[in-house]
Design a protein around this motif. Structure first.
Motif, PDB file in Angstrom:
ATOM      1  N   LEU A   1       0.815  -1.215   0.000  1.00 11.96           N
ATOM      2  CA  LEU A   1       0.000   0.000   0.000  1.00 11.96           C
ATOM      3  C   LEU A   1       0.848   1.264   0.000  1.00 11.96           C
ATOM      4  O   LEU A   1       0.392   2.323  -0.422  1.00 11.96           O
ATOM      5  N   ASN A   2       2.083   1.144   0.443  1.00  8.85           N
ATOM      6  CA  ASN A   2       2.962   2.313   0.493  1.00  8.85           C
ATOM      7  C   ASN A   2       3.633   2.603  -0.852  1.00  8.85           C
ATOM      8  O   ASN A   2       4.307   3.628  -0.994  1.00  8.85           O
ATOM      9  N   ARG A   3       3.468   1.707  -1.837  1.00  8.15           N
ATOM     10  CA  ARG A   3       4.065   1.945  -3.154  1.00  8.15           C
ATOM     11  C   ARG A   3       3.296   3.072  -3.864  1.00  8.15           C
ATOM     12  O   ARG A   3       2.057   3.142  -3.792  1.00  8.15           O
ATOM     13  N   LYS A   4       4.037   3.909  -4.563  1.00  6.44           N
ATOM     14  CA  LYS A   4       3.432   5.073  -5.223  1.00  6.44           C
ATOM     15  C   LYS A   4       2.398   4.656  -6.277  1.00  6.44           C
ATOM     16  O   LYS A   4       1.344   5.284  -6.409  1.00  6.44           O
TER      17      LYS A   4
ATOM     18  N   VAL B   1       0.511   2.088  -6.298  1.00  2.00           N
ATOM     19  CA  VAL B   1      -0.724   1.618  -5.645  1.00  2.00           C
ATOM     20  C   VAL B   1      -1.551   2.808  -5.185  1.00  2.00           C
ATOM     21  O   VAL B   1      -2.776   2.838  -5.362  1.00  2.00           O
ATOM     22  N   ILE B   2      -0.870   3.796  -4.596  1.00  2.00           N
ATOM     23  CA  ILE B   2      -1.587   4.999  -4.130  1.00  2.00           C
ATOM     24  C   ILE B   2      -2.215   5.735  -5.303  1.00  2.00           C
ATOM     25  O   ILE B   2      -3.370   6.182  -5.233  1.00  2.00           O
ATOM     26  N   SER B   3      -1.464   5.832  -6.416  1.00  2.00           N
ATOM     27  CA  SER B   3      -2.009   6.529  -7.590  1.00  2.00           C
ATOM     28  C   SER B   3      -3.173   5.754  -8.203  1.00  2.00           C
ATOM     29  O   SER B   3      -4.118   6.343  -8.742  1.00  2.00           O
ATOM     30  N   TYR B   4      -3.127   4.419  -8.098  1.00 10.94           N
ATOM     31  CA  TYR B   4      -4.199   3.599  -8.657  1.00 10.94           C
ATOM     32  C   TYR B   4      -5.459   3.670  -7.796  1.00 10.94           C
ATOM     33  O   TYR B   4      -6.573   3.834  -8.304  1.00 10.94           O
ATOM     34  N   LEU B   5      -5.294   3.544  -6.474  1.00 13.48           N
ATOM     35  CA  LEU B   5      -6.451   3.554  -5.575  1.00 13.48           C
ATOM     36  C   LEU B   5      -6.951   4.960  -5.279  1.00 13.48           C
ATOM     37  O   LEU B   5      -8.134   5.149  -4.995  1.00 13.48           O
ATOM     38  N   GLY B   6      -6.030   5.916  -5.321  1.00  9.91           N
ATOM     39  CA  GLY B   6      -6.396   7.263  -4.924  1.00  9.91           C
ATOM     40  C   GLY B   6      -6.120   7.476  -3.440  1.00  9.91           C
ATOM     41  O   GLY B   6      -6.154   6.517  -2.653  1.00  9.91           O
ATOM     42  N   PRO B   7      -5.881   8.711  -3.040  1.00 10.85           N
ATOM     43  CA  PRO B   7      -5.545   8.979  -1.631  1.00 10.85           C
ATOM     44  C   PRO B   7      -6.636   8.547  -0.663  1.00 10.85           C
ATOM     45  O   PRO B   7      -6.357   8.011   0.411  1.00 10.85           O
TER      46      PRO B   7
ATOM     47  N   MET C   1      -9.155   6.183  -0.926  1.00 12.13           N
ATOM     48  CA  MET C   1      -9.316   4.738  -0.804  1.00 12.13           C
ATOM     49  C   MET C   1      -8.093   4.099  -0.148  1.00 12.13           C
ATOM     50  O   MET C   1      -8.223   3.189   0.686  1.00 12.13           O
ATOM     51  N   SER C   2      -6.884   4.560  -0.511  1.00 14.11           N
ATOM     52  CA  SER C   2      -5.680   4.001   0.105  1.00 14.11           C
ATOM     53  C   SER C   2      -5.661   4.296   1.601  1.00 14.11           C
ATOM     54  O   SER C   2      -5.208   3.465   2.399  1.00 14.11           O
TER      55      SER C   2
ATOM     56  N   SER D   1       9.058   0.029   8.792  1.00  7.40           N
ATOM     57  CA  SER D   1       8.474  -1.197   8.243  1.00  7.40           C
ATOM     58  C   SER D   1       7.925  -1.027   6.835  1.00  7.40           C
ATOM     59  O   SER D   1       7.615  -2.020   6.174  1.00  7.40           O
ATOM     60  N   ASP D   2       7.786   0.214   6.354  1.00  2.02           N
ATOM     61  CA  ASP D   2       7.338   0.419   4.974  1.00  2.02           C
ATOM     62  C   ASP D   2       8.410   0.048   3.960  1.00  2.02           C
ATOM     63  O   ASP D   2       8.101  -0.187   2.793  1.00  2.02           O
ATOM     64  N   TYR D   3       9.675   0.013   4.400  1.00  5.67           N
ATOM     65  CA  TYR D   3      10.770  -0.335   3.499  1.00  5.67           C
ATOM     66  C   TYR D   3      10.900  -1.854   3.433  1.00  5.67           C
ATOM     67  O   TYR D   3      10.936  -2.538   4.473  1.00  5.67           O
ATOM     68  N   ILE D   4      10.995  -2.360   2.244  1.00  2.34           N
ATOM     69  CA  ILE D   4      10.978  -3.815   2.042  1.00  2.34           C
ATOM     70  C   ILE D   4      12.079  -4.539   2.810  1.00  2.34           C
ATOM     71  O   ILE D   4      11.798  -5.554   3.462  1.00  2.34           O
TER      72      ILE D   4
END
Length: 715
Positions: A42-45, A47-53, A55-56, A620-623
């Motif tokens: 969810l923290n990937r850019k 994904v955020i651009s796809y779902l929108g701010p 919904m994410s 934890s957001d970093y892989i």
């Protein structure tokens, strides 16, 4: 008419029912891993651009709420499936006996008379103890002593008590005899004794154990709840310092990890204080309260001694700060004394003065008795020339750092955070150490403690975890590791393809095995025949892995002492380099790496895994950091899996140690990559990247032209 159950009781029963129907030890870590993977994705850019701010944000909220639910379930799992106590009560009388009586009567029983005095009191209050060997543990030397000998010399033990204190002792022994079954009372007097430090005994005994009597069992339950309260307070501090996720990750780890499973820590008496104080130290460093961090670290050290290794991280950071001050100090000298001859005269005099001190210091060091270096297998003292070549430069460099730090501190050119940390740590230790002399009336308690801990450390125990126990482990000669790995991949392949899993360890008799023996009277060899029985994935893996049972061979530690100490030196140097660019709190929790290599505490002390967790959970957001958290939760579940095969044998803790070894190497790798001078490497990487892209582009253009030429020719 009976009272109907309250809402609280109904909820509790439902939670207990849920815990019985679902194995929380596996369920909670598995769900946590999935939630963590979801948060990382969810923290990937993209994904955020796809779902929108919007919904994410909703999805993130759902995942965080799920994480909190997992933390709540982990708390329930930690308290034995929401209050379904292992021994019918939360109060852990077995552990409580050692730490309550050991601290309350520290002056009378010390570290060697706990069991003997208990047996005498038991004998005077209708003896409950019985043992076929008719002996108890002799804490003075770790062997056993006859019950008759103890009773015969009872006045020797009773003389250390005043009449009032002996009556109090009898009352406390009666209490623990009521709380412990006969079998557990028999076991308790053959255990390893009381291991807390004299300072811990002074503080806890003086402020808690002596004022709070066994007259009221509820008072004992309150003391037994102090660990839960301490874990709760520490969680709130982590929440404030690092945020929600690290706090929940810590609760889930403590609540579900195998090494926190048994009741050595639960319902006992301040057994988690050392680990929670280490976590609090990291929080204080994150909040820039270095003096408080030093105080919390000092308490952790006086509680269990081995946490002193966590000083490595702050020490490494202070070392790099002093190196920086050394360079700044020389630059300052060049500015103030621009005349080269004058400057060289000052530098030369300064170097000569420190060389003399280093030379004298090395000679004093050479005069130390050889018994101090027996464990290092060093022929002490070394030849004079070799000794001077090795130690004079080390002492000289240390003197330079000392003067640079002194100048930087008083000239206010140096950050004082780590200095303040070590000052508060040293003052706390010194005050408590001196106070213990007055409390006990001398050094005798410390001598007994040093002897007890020294013997405890030299003993080889199958329950300990650390690099030492990986170092001295050996495998059986008949173990075919290559075949086992082949079987594992076969089982995994069948599981992924949906094929039935048969016994991978079964063998089909060969033609040679089916031929009749030349001597009919000879006994027929036992051949394991193949079977069509279908197994579950877990049972098939157990059949393959269960023979992986290493054993300890302690002589390896002495035979290969040089290799051991060479490994330790390499690890410490790498850790020193890796600490160079870590953030302050990261450098502190990074101390877990040298701690794992240098000491090997019993497995239940690894509640301190909450400390290295803070190396990863705030990011934890970093892989790469998320992978380490996942590995910790896998180790949490793996311990239960190992236990089903080997129970409390060495193999269980060996393989858990292997998993922690991987974690330490991973931490070291991340820290080393972080310490690289990327400001110098990046231009070369960018240049290489640009050249590579140009070559690829040129190749594609040539290929495109070649295809156009081919099409034209065909036309």
């Amino acid at each position: 008419m009976e009272n109907s159950p309250s809402i609280f009781q109904i909820i509790l029963w439902e939670l207990q029912k849920f815990a019985n129907q679902h194995d929380l030890r596996y369920l909670i870590p598995s769900l946590t891993i999935l939630i963590l993977i979801g948060l990382v994705i969810l923290n990937r850019k993209w994904v955020i651009s796809y779902l929108g701010p919007a919904m994410s944000g909703i999805v993130r909220g759902v995942l965080l709420a799920s994480l909190c639910i997992c933390a709540f379930l982990a708390v329930g799992n930690y308290i034995d499936s929401f209050g379904q106590w292992r021994y019918g009560t939360f109060f852990n009388a077995y552990e409580f006996y050692h730490y309550y009586l050991g601290s309350k009567y520290a002056k009378e029983i010390g570290y060697t008379r706990l069991y003997a005095a208990s047996l005498i009191a038991d004998d005077e209050t209708d003896r409950k103890y019985s043992n076929p060997q008719n002996n108890i543990r002799n804490l003075a030397n770790g062997t056993y002593i006859s019950v008759d000998d103890v009773i015969k010399n009872k006045e020797q033990y009773k003389s250390r008590f005043s009449p009032e204190r002996w009556e109090e002792w009898l009352k406390d022994i009666r209490f623990f005899k009521r709380e412990l079954t006969t079998s557990r009372w028999n076991n308790v007097l053959r255990d390893k004794g009381y291991n807390a430090s004299p300072i811990w005994s002074m503080l806890v005994g003086g402020f808690l154990s002596n004022p709070i009597s066994t007259d009221n069992r509820n008072h004992m339950l309150i003391l037994a709840s102090l660990d839960l309260i301490l874990i709760g307070i520490t969680t709130l501090v982590v929440l404030y310092a690092f945020g929600l996720r690290p706090a929940m990750f810590m609760l889930i780890l403590i609540g579900t990890h195998y090494m926190m499973r048994f009741s050595h820590m639960k319902g006992a008496y301040l057994r988690t204080d050392f680990a929670m104080c280490l976590v609090l130290s990291a929080c204080m460093i994150k909040l820039n309260h270095y003096k408080w961090a030093g105080i919390f670290t000092a308490y952790s050290v006086i509680s269990r001694v081995f946490p002193a290794v966590f000083l490595f991280g702050p020490g490494a950071r202070l070392f790099w700060d002093l190196c920086k001050m050394l360079r700044i100090g020389y630059d300052e000298l060049r500015i103030r004394f621009y005349d080269r001859k004058q400057r060289m005269g000052i530098v030369g005099g300064f170097i000569l003065f420190n060389l003399v001190i280093s030379f004298v210091g090395s000679l004093i060091f050479r005069s130390f008795p050889s018994s101090l270096f027996e464990g290092f297998t060093i022929p002490w003292p070394l030849p004079l020339f070799i000794h001077l070549v090795l130690f004079v430069p080390v002492i000289f460099f240390g003197m330079l750092l000392f003067w640079a730090g002194l100048w930087g501190y008083f000239a206010k050119r140096m950050e004082r955070n780590w200095i303040n940390y070590f000052i508060s740590f040293t003052i706390t230790i010194t005050i408590l150490f001196v106070a213990s002399f007055g409390y006990y009336g001398g050094m005798y308690q410390w001598r007994d403690y040093a002897d007890k801990i020294g013997r405890h450390s030299r003993d080889i125990s199958p329950w300990r975890v650390g690099y030492k126990y990986l170092f001295i482990a050996q495998y059986p000669n008949n173990l075919d590791l290559k075949k086992s790995l082949k079987d594992i991949f076969g089982v995994i392949g069948n599981a992924l393809l949906g094929r039935p899993i048969t016994d991978p360890t079964a063998t089909v008799p060969t033609d040679n095995q089916q031929k009749p023996p030349l001597n009919p009277s000879a006994p027929k060899p036992v051949v394991k025949t193949a079977t069509n029985e279908t197994l579950t994935f877990a049972s098939a893996m157990k059949k393959i892995i269960s023979p992986w049972k290493p054993f300890t061979r302690s002589i390896i530690y002495k035979e290969q002492a040089r290799r051991w100490w060479t490994t330790m030196a390499i690890v410490l140097v790498l850790c020193l380099i890796a600490s160079r660019k870590l953030s302050p709190y990261e450098s502190f929790v990074f101390g877990f790496v040298p701690c794992f290599f240098l000491v090997s505490p019993t497995y239940y002390y690894y509640i301190m895994l909450a400390v290295p967790l803070l190396f990863f959970s705030p990011k934890s957001d970093y892989i790469p950091r998320a992978i380490a958290i996942i590995w910790l939760y896998i180790s949490a579940m793996a311990g239960y899996f190992f236990y089903t095969m080997w129970e409390q044998e060495f193999a269980t803790y060996y393989w858990l140690g292997c998993m922690l070894f991987v974690l330490c190497i991973y931490m070291l790798l991340i820290a080393m990559l972080n310490s690289l001078p990327w400001e110098y490497i990046k231009p070369f990487v960018d240049n290489f990247k640009n050249k590579l892209m140009e070559k690829i582009k040129t190749h594609l253009i040539k290929k495109e032209k070649s295809e156009e030429t081919t099409i034209t020719t065909e036309e």
